[in-house]
Design a protein around this motif. Structure first.
Motif, short mmCIF file in Angstrom:
data_model
loop_
_atom_site.label_atom_id
_atom_site.label_comp_id
_atom_site.label_asym_id
_atom_site.label_seq_id
_atom_site.Cartn_x
_atom_site.Cartn_y
_atom_site.Cartn_z
N PHE A 71 7.08 11.67 3.94
CA PHE A 71 6.19 12.17 4.99
C PHE A 71 6.99 12.65 6.20
CE2 PHE A 71 3.79 11.25 8.89
CZ PHE A 71 2.74 12.14 8.73
N ILE A 72 7.97 11.87 6.62
CA ILE A 72 8.81 12.25 7.77
C ILE A 72 9.56 13.55 7.46
CG2 ILE A 72 10.81 11.56 9.15
CD1 ILE A 72 8.26 10.12 9.90
N LEU A 73 10.07 13.68 6.25
CA LEU A 73 10.79 14.90 5.85
C LEU A 73 9.87 16.11 5.89
CD1 LEU A 73 13.43 16.13 4.78
CD2 LEU A 73 12.56 15.68 2.49
N VAL A 74 8.68 15.99 5.34
CA VAL A 74 7.72 17.10 5.33
C VAL A 74 7.34 17.48 6.76
CG1 VAL A 74 5.35 17.73 4.72
CG2 VAL A 74 6.84 16.69 3.01
N MET A 75 7.08 16.50 7.59
CA MET A 75 6.70 16.79 8.98
C MET A 75 7.85 17.43 9.74
SD MET A 75 3.59 16.19 9.20
CE MET A 75 3.43 16.47 10.94
N THR A 76 9.08 17.02 9.47
CA THR A 76 10.24 17.61 10.13
C THR A 76 10.38 19.08 9.74
OG1 THR A 76 11.36 15.48 10.18
CG2 THR A 76 12.73 17.43 10.45
N VAL A 77 10.28 19.37 8.46
CA VAL A 77 10.40 20.76 7.99
C VAL A 77 9.27 21.61 8.57
CG1 VAL A 77 10.27 22.22 5.94
CG2 VAL A 77 11.68 20.18 5.91
N MET A 112 0.82 -1.19 0.00
CA MET A 112 0.00 0.00 0.00
C MET A 112 0.87 1.26 0.00
SD MET A 112 -3.21 0.69 2.42
CE MET A 112 -4.31 2.01 2.10
N PHE A 113 1.66 1.45 1.05
CA PHE A 113 2.58 2.59 1.11
C PHE A 113 4.00 2.08 1.01
CE2 PHE A 113 -1.07 4.31 3.50
CZ PHE A 113 -1.31 5.43 2.72
N SER A 114 4.82 2.82 0.31
CA SER A 114 6.22 2.39 0.18
C SER A 114 7.08 3.14 1.20
CB SER A 114 6.72 2.67 -1.23
OG SER A 114 6.82 4.05 -1.45
N PHE A 115 8.28 2.64 1.35
CA PHE A 115 9.22 3.26 2.29
C PHE A 115 9.57 4.67 1.84
CE2 PHE A 115 13.52 3.74 4.19
CZ PHE A 115 13.13 3.64 5.51
N ASP A 116 9.62 4.93 0.53
CA ASP A 116 9.92 6.27 0.02
C ASP A 116 8.84 7.27 0.43
OD1 ASP A 116 12.22 5.39 -1.17
OD2 ASP A 116 11.32 5.14 -3.16
N GLN A 117 7.59 6.82 0.39
CA GLN A 117 6.51 7.71 0.82
C GLN A 117 6.63 8.02 2.31
OE1 GLN A 117 3.14 5.41 -0.54
NE2 GLN A 117 2.67 6.98 -2.09
N PHE A 118 7.00 7.01 3.08
CA PHE A 118 7.18 7.22 4.52
C PHE A 118 8.30 8.23 4.78
CE2 PHE A 118 9.35 5.95 8.48
CZ PHE A 118 8.33 6.25 9.37
N LEU A 119 9.42 8.09 4.09
CA LEU A 119 10.52 9.03 4.27
C LEU A 119 10.12 10.44 3.84
CD1 LEU A 119 13.69 7.05 3.14
CD2 LEU A 119 12.98 7.65 5.45
#
Length: 54
Positions: A10-16, A1-8
């Motif tokens: 998302f984490i990058l966007v949330m961090t910024v 469903m979700f790939s690891f790239d999408q997770f990374l």
């Protein structure tokens, strides 16, 4: 469903976004104090210079 790239991504966007949020809070809290202190210091220097002339 979700790939690891999408997770990374998302984490990058949330961090910024989180860094931006805390930077905004910091600047709203510190900037008025900093500017007010600078203005007060300039006024005190002008007042002291005026008193020295007299």
């Amino acid at each position: 469903m979700f790939s690891f790239d999408q997770f990374l991504g998302f984490i990058l966007v949330m961090t910024v976004a989180t860094i931006g949020f805390w930077l905004l809070i910091f600047l709203v809290g510190i900037l008025p104090y900093w500017i007010g202190g600078s203005i007060k210091e300039i006024m005190d220097e002008k007042k002291a210079a005026k008193q020295e002339k007299k």
